[in-house]
Enzyme design. Structure first.
Site, PDB file in Angstrom:
ATOM      1  N   ALA A 147      24.736 -15.133   9.812  1.00 34.26           N
ATOM      2  CA  ALA A 147      23.353 -14.721  10.077  1.00 34.26           C
ATOM      3  C   ALA A 147      22.748 -15.669  11.101  1.00 34.26           C
ATOM      4  CB  ALA A 147      22.530 -14.776   8.793  1.00 34.26           C
ATOM      5  N   LYS A 148      21.592 -15.369  11.592  1.00 33.39           N
ATOM      6  CA  LYS A 148      20.852 -16.309  12.442  1.00 33.39           C
ATOM      7  C   LYS A 148      19.382 -15.932  12.411  1.00 33.39           C
ATOM      8  CE  LYS A 148      21.872 -19.849  15.105  1.00 33.39           C
ATOM      9  NZ  LYS A 148      23.030 -20.747  14.929  1.00 33.39           N
TER      10      LYS A 148
END
Ligand code: NAD
Length: 412
Positions: free
Chosen positions: A103-104
Protein backbone atom coordinates in the site's frame (compact mmCIF):
# COMPACT_ATOMS: atom_id res chain seq x y z
CA UNK A 1 2.06 12.15 -23.45
CA UNK A 2 4.60 11.63 -20.68
CA UNK A 3 4.46 8.17 -19.10
CA UNK A 4 3.03 8.19 -15.56
CA UNK A 5 5.08 6.67 -12.73
CA UNK A 6 2.43 3.95 -12.37
CA UNK A 7 2.71 3.05 -16.07
CA UNK A 8 6.50 3.05 -15.71
CA UNK A 9 6.40 0.60 -12.78
CA UNK A 10 3.98 -1.54 -14.76
CA UNK A 11 6.46 -1.62 -17.62
CA UNK A 12 8.89 -3.33 -15.22
CA UNK A 13 6.02 -5.56 -14.06
CA UNK A 14 5.09 -6.50 -17.65
CA UNK A 15 8.64 -7.39 -18.58
CA UNK A 16 8.73 -9.88 -15.67
CA UNK A 17 5.15 -11.09 -16.28
CA UNK A 18 6.00 -11.79 -19.96
CA UNK A 19 8.92 -14.01 -18.98
CA UNK A 20 6.76 -15.74 -16.35
CA UNK A 21 4.06 -16.24 -19.03
CA UNK A 22 1.34 -15.02 -16.66
CA UNK A 23 -2.21 -15.47 -17.96
CA UNK A 24 -3.91 -12.21 -18.97
CA UNK A 25 -6.59 -12.48 -16.28
CA UNK A 26 -4.02 -12.98 -13.52
CA UNK A 27 -1.82 -10.22 -14.88
CA UNK A 28 -4.73 -7.79 -14.90
CA UNK A 29 -5.65 -8.47 -11.29
CA UNK A 30 -2.02 -8.19 -10.13
CA UNK A 31 -1.41 -4.90 -11.94
CA UNK A 32 -4.36 -2.96 -10.56
CA UNK A 33 -4.72 -1.65 -7.01
CA UNK A 34 -7.51 -3.34 -5.10
CA UNK A 35 -8.73 -0.12 -3.47
CA UNK A 36 -7.99 3.60 -3.74
CA UNK A 37 -9.19 6.44 -1.55
CA UNK A 38 -8.82 10.16 -2.27
CA UNK A 39 -9.46 12.57 0.59
CA UNK A 40 -9.64 16.34 0.93
CA UNK A 41 -8.29 17.57 4.21
CA UNK A 42 -9.26 21.06 5.43
CA UNK A 43 -6.76 22.51 7.90
CA UNK A 44 -6.83 25.81 9.77
CA UNK A 45 -3.40 27.28 9.19
CA UNK A 46 -1.59 29.26 11.89
CA UNK A 47 -2.65 32.53 10.21
CA UNK A 48 -6.34 31.60 10.60
CA UNK A 49 -6.93 30.76 6.91
CA UNK A 50 -8.40 27.38 5.89
CA UNK A 51 -6.34 25.38 3.39
CA UNK A 52 -7.62 22.16 1.80
CA UNK A 53 -4.96 19.49 1.09
CA UNK A 54 -5.47 16.44 -1.14
CA UNK A 55 -4.38 13.03 0.13
CA UNK A 56 -4.56 9.38 -0.87
CA UNK A 57 -4.32 5.86 0.45
CA UNK A 58 -3.87 3.21 -2.21
CA UNK A 59 -4.16 -0.44 -1.20
CA UNK A 60 -2.56 -2.37 -4.01
CA UNK A 61 -2.67 -6.03 -3.00
CA UNK A 62 -3.22 -7.90 0.28
CA UNK A 63 -3.02 -11.51 -0.89
CA UNK A 64 -0.01 -12.29 1.33
CA UNK A 65 -1.04 -10.29 4.43
CA UNK A 66 -2.18 -6.87 5.65
CA UNK A 67 -1.43 -3.91 3.38
CA UNK A 68 1.85 -2.23 4.31
CA UNK A 69 3.31 1.02 3.04
CA UNK A 70 4.58 4.46 3.92
CA UNK A 71 2.92 7.86 3.86
CA UNK A 72 4.62 10.48 1.72
CA UNK A 73 4.28 14.26 2.18
CA UNK A 74 5.41 15.86 -1.09
CA UNK A 75 3.89 18.35 -3.57
CA UNK A 76 4.15 15.72 -6.39
CA UNK A 77 2.47 12.91 -4.41
CA UNK A 78 -0.43 12.54 -6.88
CA UNK A 79 -2.57 9.43 -7.43
CA UNK A 80 -0.31 8.02 -10.17
CA UNK A 81 2.77 8.26 -7.96
CA UNK A 82 1.04 6.81 -4.90
CA UNK A 83 -0.33 3.93 -7.02
CA UNK A 84 3.15 3.22 -8.38
CA UNK A 85 4.69 3.21 -4.91
CA UNK A 86 1.89 0.97 -3.57
CA UNK A 87 2.55 -1.55 -6.33
CA UNK A 88 6.30 -1.53 -5.60
CA UNK A 89 5.44 -2.36 -1.97
CA UNK A 90 3.53 -5.46 -3.09
CA UNK A 91 6.53 -6.84 -4.99
CA UNK A 92 8.99 -5.74 -2.28
CA UNK A 93 7.23 -7.40 0.67
CA UNK A 94 6.91 -10.60 -1.40
CA UNK A 95 10.55 -10.49 -2.54
CA UNK A 96 11.82 -10.33 1.06
CA UNK A 97 9.14 -12.82 2.08
CA UNK A 98 7.21 -10.78 4.65
CA UNK A 99 3.58 -11.63 5.48
CA UNK A 100 2.37 -8.29 4.11
CA UNK A 101 0.79 -6.86 0.99
CA UNK A 102 1.48 -3.46 -0.55
CA UNK A 103 0.00 0.00 0.00
CA UNK A 104 1.06 3.64 -0.01
CA UNK A 105 -0.30 6.94 1.24
CA UNK A 106 0.43 10.47 0.21
CA UNK A 107 -0.54 14.06 0.88
CA UNK A 108 0.22 16.78 -1.66
CA UNK A 109 2.06 19.19 0.59
CA UNK A 110 5.55 20.59 1.07
CA UNK A 111 6.07 19.82 4.76
CA UNK A 112 8.87 22.39 4.96
CA UNK A 113 6.28 25.13 4.41
CA UNK A 114 4.12 24.08 7.40
CA UNK A 115 4.70 24.69 11.11
CA UNK A 116 4.83 21.77 13.52
CA UNK A 117 1.30 22.56 14.72
CA UNK A 118 -0.02 22.66 11.15
CA UNK A 119 1.65 19.30 10.38
CA UNK A 120 0.16 17.82 13.54
CA UNK A 121 -3.37 18.97 12.56
CA UNK A 122 -2.90 17.78 8.96
CA UNK A 123 -1.69 14.34 10.07
CA UNK A 124 -4.57 13.85 12.53
CA UNK A 125 -7.17 14.89 9.98
CA UNK A 126 -5.59 12.64 7.31
CA UNK A 127 -5.67 9.76 9.81
CA UNK A 128 -9.37 10.37 10.53
CA UNK A 129 -10.06 10.42 6.79
CA UNK A 130 -8.46 7.00 6.18
CA UNK A 131 -9.42 5.54 9.58
CA UNK A 132 -11.93 3.08 8.10
CA UNK A 133 -9.24 1.56 5.85
CA UNK A 134 -6.43 1.03 8.36
CA UNK A 135 -6.03 -1.35 11.30
CA UNK A 136 -3.16 -3.44 12.76
CA UNK A 137 -4.39 -6.46 10.78
CA UNK A 138 -5.63 -4.54 7.75
CA UNK A 139 -3.25 -1.76 6.67
CA UNK A 140 -0.21 -0.43 8.55
CA UNK A 141 1.32 2.96 7.55
CA UNK A 142 4.99 3.95 8.04
CA UNK A 143 7.26 6.93 7.30
CA UNK A 144 8.41 7.82 3.79
CA UNK A 145 9.66 10.94 2.04
CA UNK A 146 8.68 14.03 4.07
CA UNK A 147 7.35 12.10 7.08
CA UNK A 148 9.16 10.69 10.11
CA UNK A 149 8.77 9.11 13.56
CA UNK A 150 6.93 12.21 14.84
CA UNK A 151 4.36 11.87 12.04
CA UNK A 152 3.81 8.23 13.04
CA UNK A 153 3.37 9.27 16.71
CA UNK A 154 0.55 11.63 15.63
CA UNK A 155 -1.11 8.92 13.51
CA UNK A 156 -0.91 6.40 16.38
CA UNK A 157 -2.37 8.94 18.81
CA UNK A 158 -5.22 9.95 16.46
CA UNK A 159 -6.05 6.30 15.73
CA UNK A 160 -5.82 5.39 19.44
CA UNK A 161 -8.36 8.09 20.37
CA UNK A 162 -10.99 6.10 18.47
CA UNK A 163 -9.78 2.51 18.87
CA UNK A 164 -7.79 2.41 22.13
CA UNK A 165 -4.02 1.91 22.53
CA UNK A 166 -2.84 0.41 19.21
CA UNK A 167 0.94 0.59 18.74
CA UNK A 168 0.80 -1.93 15.86
CA UNK A 169 -1.22 0.55 13.75
CA UNK A 170 2.01 2.21 12.49
CA UNK A 171 5.67 1.33 12.25
CA UNK A 172 8.64 3.69 12.32
CA UNK A 173 7.24 5.42 15.41
CA UNK A 174 9.42 6.75 18.26
CA UNK A 175 11.02 4.03 20.42
CA UNK A 176 9.39 5.61 23.49
CA UNK A 177 5.97 4.77 22.01
CA UNK A 178 6.75 1.19 20.99
CA UNK A 179 8.96 1.80 17.98
CA UNK A 180 11.70 -0.72 17.26
CA UNK A 181 15.33 -0.12 18.01
CA UNK A 182 17.14 -0.05 14.69
CA UNK A 183 14.11 1.01 12.60
CA UNK A 184 15.39 4.53 11.87
CA UNK A 185 18.66 3.24 10.37
CA UNK A 186 17.11 0.11 8.80
CA UNK A 187 16.68 1.26 5.19
CA UNK A 188 20.26 2.53 4.97
CA UNK A 189 21.58 -0.46 6.92
CA UNK A 190 19.88 -2.96 4.60
CA UNK A 191 21.47 -1.21 1.60
CA UNK A 192 24.89 -1.27 3.30
CA UNK A 193 24.59 -5.01 4.05
CA UNK A 194 23.80 -5.67 0.39
CA UNK A 195 26.72 -3.52 -0.76
CA UNK A 196 29.10 -5.49 1.45
CA UNK A 197 27.82 -8.80 0.08
CA UNK A 198 27.60 -7.60 -3.55
CA UNK A 199 31.15 -6.26 -3.46
CA UNK A 200 32.35 -9.87 -3.72
CA UNK A 201 30.11 -10.65 -6.69
CA UNK A 202 31.03 -7.44 -8.47
CA UNK A 203 34.73 -7.42 -7.53
CA UNK A 204 34.44 -4.07 -5.80
CA UNK A 205 37.09 -3.24 -3.21
CA UNK A 206 34.89 -1.85 -0.46
CA UNK A 207 37.86 -0.08 1.17
CA UNK A 208 38.50 1.83 -2.05
CA UNK A 209 34.90 2.32 -3.23
CA UNK A 210 33.93 5.91 -4.04
CA UNK A 211 30.25 6.50 -3.38
CA UNK A 212 27.86 9.31 -4.34
CA UNK A 213 24.55 9.66 -2.47
CA UNK A 214 21.65 11.81 -3.69
CA UNK A 215 19.37 12.70 -0.76
CA UNK A 216 20.61 13.09 2.81
CA UNK A 217 17.38 12.37 4.70
CA UNK A 218 16.57 9.28 6.70
CA UNK A 219 17.48 6.66 4.09
CA UNK A 220 20.38 8.51 2.41
CA UNK A 221 22.14 9.79 5.52
CA UNK A 222 22.11 6.35 7.16
CA UNK A 223 23.23 4.64 3.96
CA UNK A 224 26.11 7.12 3.65
CA UNK A 225 27.24 6.77 7.27
CA UNK A 226 26.99 2.97 7.36
CA UNK A 227 28.77 2.54 4.01
CA UNK A 228 31.48 4.88 5.32
CA UNK A 229 31.75 2.66 8.44
CA UNK A 230 32.54 -0.26 6.10
CA UNK A 231 35.47 1.70 4.67
CA UNK A 232 33.87 3.34 1.61
CA UNK A 233 34.65 6.92 0.70
CA UNK A 234 31.55 9.14 0.35
CA UNK A 235 32.68 11.71 -2.20
CA UNK A 236 29.39 13.48 -2.98
CA UNK A 237 26.08 14.06 -1.19
CA UNK A 238 23.07 16.24 -1.97
CA UNK A 239 19.73 17.39 -0.62
CA UNK A 240 16.85 19.23 -2.25
CA UNK A 241 18.86 22.47 -2.44
CA UNK A 242 22.01 21.01 -4.06
CA UNK A 243 25.11 19.03 -3.24
CA UNK A 244 28.60 19.02 -1.73
CA UNK A 245 31.59 17.23 -3.23
CA UNK A 246 35.07 16.27 -2.06
CA UNK A 247 36.99 13.69 -4.13
CA UNK A 248 39.05 12.87 -1.02
CA UNK A 249 35.93 11.89 0.95
CA UNK A 250 33.41 13.85 3.03
CA UNK A 251 33.22 13.64 6.81
CA UNK A 252 29.59 12.43 6.80
CA UNK A 253 29.20 12.49 10.60
CA UNK A 254 30.18 16.15 10.68
CA UNK A 255 27.95 16.76 7.65
CA UNK A 256 25.00 15.17 9.49
CA UNK A 257 25.53 17.45 12.52
CA UNK A 258 26.03 20.44 10.23
CA UNK A 259 22.69 19.69 8.50
CA UNK A 260 20.87 19.67 11.84
CA UNK A 261 22.47 22.98 12.90
CA UNK A 262 22.11 24.84 9.61
CA UNK A 263 18.98 23.19 8.15
CA UNK A 264 20.81 21.97 5.02
CA UNK A 265 24.14 20.79 3.67
CA UNK A 266 25.01 23.85 1.54
CA UNK A 267 28.15 25.66 2.67
CA UNK A 268 29.70 22.64 4.39
CA UNK A 269 33.40 23.39 4.95
CA UNK A 270 35.97 21.23 3.16
CA UNK A 271 33.72 20.64 0.14
CA UNK A 272 32.87 22.12 -3.24
CA UNK A 273 29.30 22.97 -4.23
CA UNK A 274 27.72 20.82 -6.93
CA UNK A 275 24.23 20.76 -8.49
CA UNK A 276 21.95 17.71 -8.16
CA UNK A 277 22.23 17.11 -11.92
CA UNK A 278 26.05 17.17 -11.90
CA UNK A 279 26.19 15.05 -8.75
CA UNK A 280 24.47 12.13 -10.52
CA UNK A 281 27.08 12.26 -13.30
CA UNK A 282 30.14 12.28 -11.02
CA UNK A 283 32.93 9.77 -11.63
CA UNK A 284 32.36 7.21 -8.85
CA UNK A 285 32.09 3.46 -8.24
CA UNK A 286 28.60 3.31 -6.74
CA UNK A 287 25.79 5.79 -7.28
CA UNK A 288 23.10 5.78 -4.59
CA UNK A 289 19.95 7.72 -5.50
CA UNK A 290 18.18 8.12 -2.13
CA UNK A 291 15.83 11.08 -2.66
CA UNK A 292 12.90 11.10 -5.09
CA UNK A 293 11.62 9.20 -8.14
CA UNK A 294 12.44 9.70 -11.83
CA UNK A 295 15.83 11.42 -11.36
CA UNK A 296 17.67 9.26 -13.92
CA UNK A 297 15.91 9.54 -17.28
CA UNK A 298 16.74 9.09 -20.95
CA UNK A 299 18.18 12.63 -20.82
CA UNK A 300 21.00 11.90 -18.38
CA UNK A 301 21.37 8.09 -18.34
CA UNK A 302 24.09 8.20 -21.00
CA UNK A 303 26.20 10.50 -18.79
CA UNK A 304 26.17 8.28 -15.69
CA UNK A 305 29.72 7.08 -14.93
CA UNK A 306 29.05 4.68 -12.05
CA UNK A 307 29.13 0.99 -12.99
CA UNK A 308 26.92 0.04 -10.04
CA UNK A 309 23.68 1.81 -9.00
CA UNK A 310 21.99 1.14 -5.67
CA UNK A 311 18.37 2.28 -5.71
CA UNK A 312 17.75 3.36 -2.13
CA UNK A 313 14.98 5.71 -3.35
CA UNK A 314 11.86 4.21 -4.87
CA UNK A 315 11.74 4.32 -8.67
CA UNK A 316 14.65 6.72 -9.25
CA UNK A 317 15.25 5.33 -12.79
CA UNK A 318 12.70 5.49 -15.62
CA UNK A 319 12.28 2.41 -17.89
CA UNK A 320 13.94 4.28 -20.80
CA UNK A 321 16.97 5.11 -18.65
CA UNK A 322 17.00 1.56 -17.29
CA UNK A 323 17.38 0.22 -20.84
CA UNK A 324 20.21 2.66 -21.69
CA UNK A 325 22.10 1.77 -18.50
CA UNK A 326 21.62 -1.98 -18.99
CA UNK A 327 22.96 -1.72 -22.52
CA UNK A 328 25.95 0.22 -21.20
CA UNK A 329 26.74 -2.64 -18.81
CA UNK A 330 25.76 -0.78 -15.64
CA UNK A 331 24.46 -3.07 -12.89
CA UNK A 332 21.37 -1.71 -11.13
CA UNK A 333 20.33 -3.24 -7.85
CA UNK A 334 16.65 -2.27 -7.72
CA UNK A 335 14.60 -0.42 -5.11
CA UNK A 336 12.41 -3.39 -4.16
CA UNK A 337 15.55 -5.20 -3.00
CA UNK A 338 17.94 -2.44 -1.89
CA UNK A 339 15.56 -0.37 0.27
CA UNK A 340 13.63 -3.34 1.72
CA UNK A 341 15.49 -3.01 5.06
CA UNK A 342 12.92 -0.40 6.11
CA UNK A 343 9.91 -2.66 5.67
CA UNK A 344 11.79 -5.66 7.10
CA UNK A 345 12.40 -3.86 10.39
CA UNK A 346 8.86 -2.44 10.21
CA UNK A 347 7.74 -6.07 10.21
CA UNK A 348 9.91 -6.73 13.29
CA UNK A 349 8.38 -3.63 14.94
CA UNK A 350 4.85 -4.84 14.18
CA UNK A 351 5.55 -8.31 15.63
CA UNK A 352 7.12 -6.75 18.75
CA UNK A 353 4.01 -4.56 19.19
CA UNK A 354 1.65 -7.52 18.82
CA UNK A 355 3.64 -9.53 21.37
CA UNK A 356 4.38 -6.50 23.60
CA UNK A 357 7.91 -7.85 23.83
CA UNK A 358 10.87 -5.75 22.71
CA UNK A 359 14.06 -6.89 21.05
CA UNK A 360 17.58 -5.60 21.57
CA UNK A 361 19.04 -3.66 18.65
CA UNK A 362 21.66 -6.32 17.97
CA UNK A 363 18.93 -8.90 17.35
CA UNK A 364 17.07 -6.50 15.03
CA UNK A 365 20.20 -5.89 12.95
CA UNK A 366 21.12 -9.59 12.81
CA UNK A 367 17.65 -10.65 11.68
CA UNK A 368 17.60 -7.81 9.14
CA UNK A 369 20.92 -8.94 7.71
CA UNK A 370 19.74 -12.54 7.45
CA UNK A 371 16.49 -11.67 5.72
CA UNK A 372 17.80 -9.10 3.25
CA UNK A 373 20.78 -11.24 2.23
CA UNK A 374 18.57 -14.27 1.55
CA UNK A 375 16.68 -12.05 -0.91
CA UNK A 376 19.90 -10.63 -2.40
CA UNK A 377 21.31 -14.11 -3.05
CA UNK A 378 18.04 -15.29 -4.62
CA UNK A 379 18.08 -12.27 -6.95
CA UNK A 380 21.79 -12.53 -7.78
CA UNK A 381 21.64 -16.26 -8.58
CA UNK A 382 18.47 -15.90 -10.68
CA UNK A 383 19.96 -12.96 -12.61
CA UNK A 384 23.15 -14.91 -13.37
CA UNK A 385 21.40 -18.20 -14.14
CA UNK A 386 18.76 -16.71 -16.43
CA UNK A 387 20.94 -13.97 -17.92
CA UNK A 388 18.48 -11.24 -16.87
CA UNK A 389 18.82 -7.96 -14.99
CA UNK A 390 18.61 -7.80 -11.21
CA UNK A 391 15.42 -5.76 -11.58
CA UNK A 392 13.81 -8.47 -13.73
CA UNK A 393 14.93 -11.17 -11.29
CA UNK A 394 13.55 -9.22 -8.30
CA UNK A 395 10.18 -8.56 -9.94
CA UNK A 396 9.91 -12.18 -11.08
CA UNK A 397 10.47 -13.56 -7.57
CA UNK A 398 8.00 -11.10 -6.01
CA UNK A 399 5.32 -11.57 -8.67
CA UNK A 400 5.58 -15.38 -8.55
CA UNK A 401 5.02 -15.39 -4.79
CA UNK A 402 1.98 -13.11 -4.95
CA UNK A 403 0.54 -15.00 -7.94
CA UNK A 404 0.82 -18.30 -6.06
CA UNK A 405 -1.19 -17.00 -3.07
CA UNK A 406 -3.77 -15.37 -5.33
CA UNK A 407 -4.32 -18.80 -6.88
CA UNK A 408 -4.38 -20.58 -3.51
CA UNK A 409 -7.02 -18.14 -2.26
CA UNK A 410 -9.11 -19.01 -5.29
CA UNK A 411 -9.21 -15.52 -6.79
CA UNK A 412 -8.37 -16.80 -10.26
P1 NAD B 1 13.44 12.09 3.82
O1 NAD B 1 12.33 13.06 3.68
O2 NAD B 1 13.95 11.72 5.16
O3 NAD B 1 14.71 12.60 2.96
C1 NAD B 1 14.64 12.95 1.62
C2 NAD B 1 15.96 13.58 1.19
O4 NAD B 1 15.91 13.84 -0.22
C3 NAD B 1 16.25 14.92 1.84
O5 NAD B 1 17.63 15.07 2.04
C4 NAD B 1 15.74 15.92 0.80
O6 NAD B 1 16.36 17.21 0.92
C5 NAD B 1 16.18 15.21 -0.47
N1 NAD B 1 15.43 15.63 -1.64
C6 NAD B 1 14.11 15.90 -1.76
N2 NAD B 1 13.82 16.30 -3.00
C7 NAD B 1 14.97 16.28 -3.70
C8 NAD B 1 15.33 16.58 -5.04
N3 NAD B 1 14.41 17.04 -5.90
N4 NAD B 1 16.63 16.42 -5.42
C9 NAD B 1 17.54 15.97 -4.54
N5 NAD B 1 17.28 15.69 -3.26
C10 NAD B 1 16.00 15.84 -2.85
O7 NAD B 1 12.96 10.80 3.00
P2 NAD B 1 13.46 9.29 3.15
O8 NAD B 1 12.56 8.61 4.10
O9 NAD B 1 14.93 9.26 3.38
O10 NAD B 1 13.10 8.72 1.69
C11 NAD B 1 13.98 8.91 0.60
C12 NAD B 1 13.69 7.85 -0.46
O11 NAD B 1 13.88 6.55 0.11
C13 NAD B 1 12.25 7.85 -0.99
O12 NAD B 1 12.24 7.46 -2.34
C14 NAD B 1 11.58 6.80 -0.15
O13 NAD B 1 10.44 6.25 -0.79
C15 NAD B 1 12.70 5.79 -0.04
N6 NAD B 1 12.53 4.86 1.08
C16 NAD B 1 12.53 5.31 2.36
C17 NAD B 1 12.34 4.39 3.39
C18 NAD B 1 12.37 4.80 4.85
O14 NAD B 1 12.39 3.91 5.70
N7 NAD B 1 12.42 6.07 5.19
C19 NAD B 1 12.16 3.02 3.11
C20 NAD B 1 12.19 2.60 1.78
C21 NAD B 1 12.37 3.54 0.78
Amino acid sequence: MEQSTFDAVNQFFDSAADRLKLADSLREMLRRPWRELQVHIPIRMDDGQIHVFTGYRVQHNAARGPYKGGVRYHPDADIEEVRALASLMTWKTALVDLPFGGAKGGVQVDPRQLSNNELNRLTRRYTQSIDHLIAPNRDIPAPDLGTNAQTMAWIMDAYGQLHGHSPAIVTGKPVEMGGSLGREAATGRGAAYILQEASRDFRLDIQEARIVVQGFGNAGSWAARLMRDMGCKIIGVSDVDGGVYNPGGLDVDRLFDYQIESGGIAGFSGSEEISNDDLLELDCDVLVPAAIDNVITENNAGNIKAKLIFEVANHPITPGADRILNEAGVTILPDILVNAGGVIVSYFEWTQNIQEFHWEEERVNQELKKKILVAYHAVQSRAVKEGITHRQASFEIGIQRVARVVELRGFV
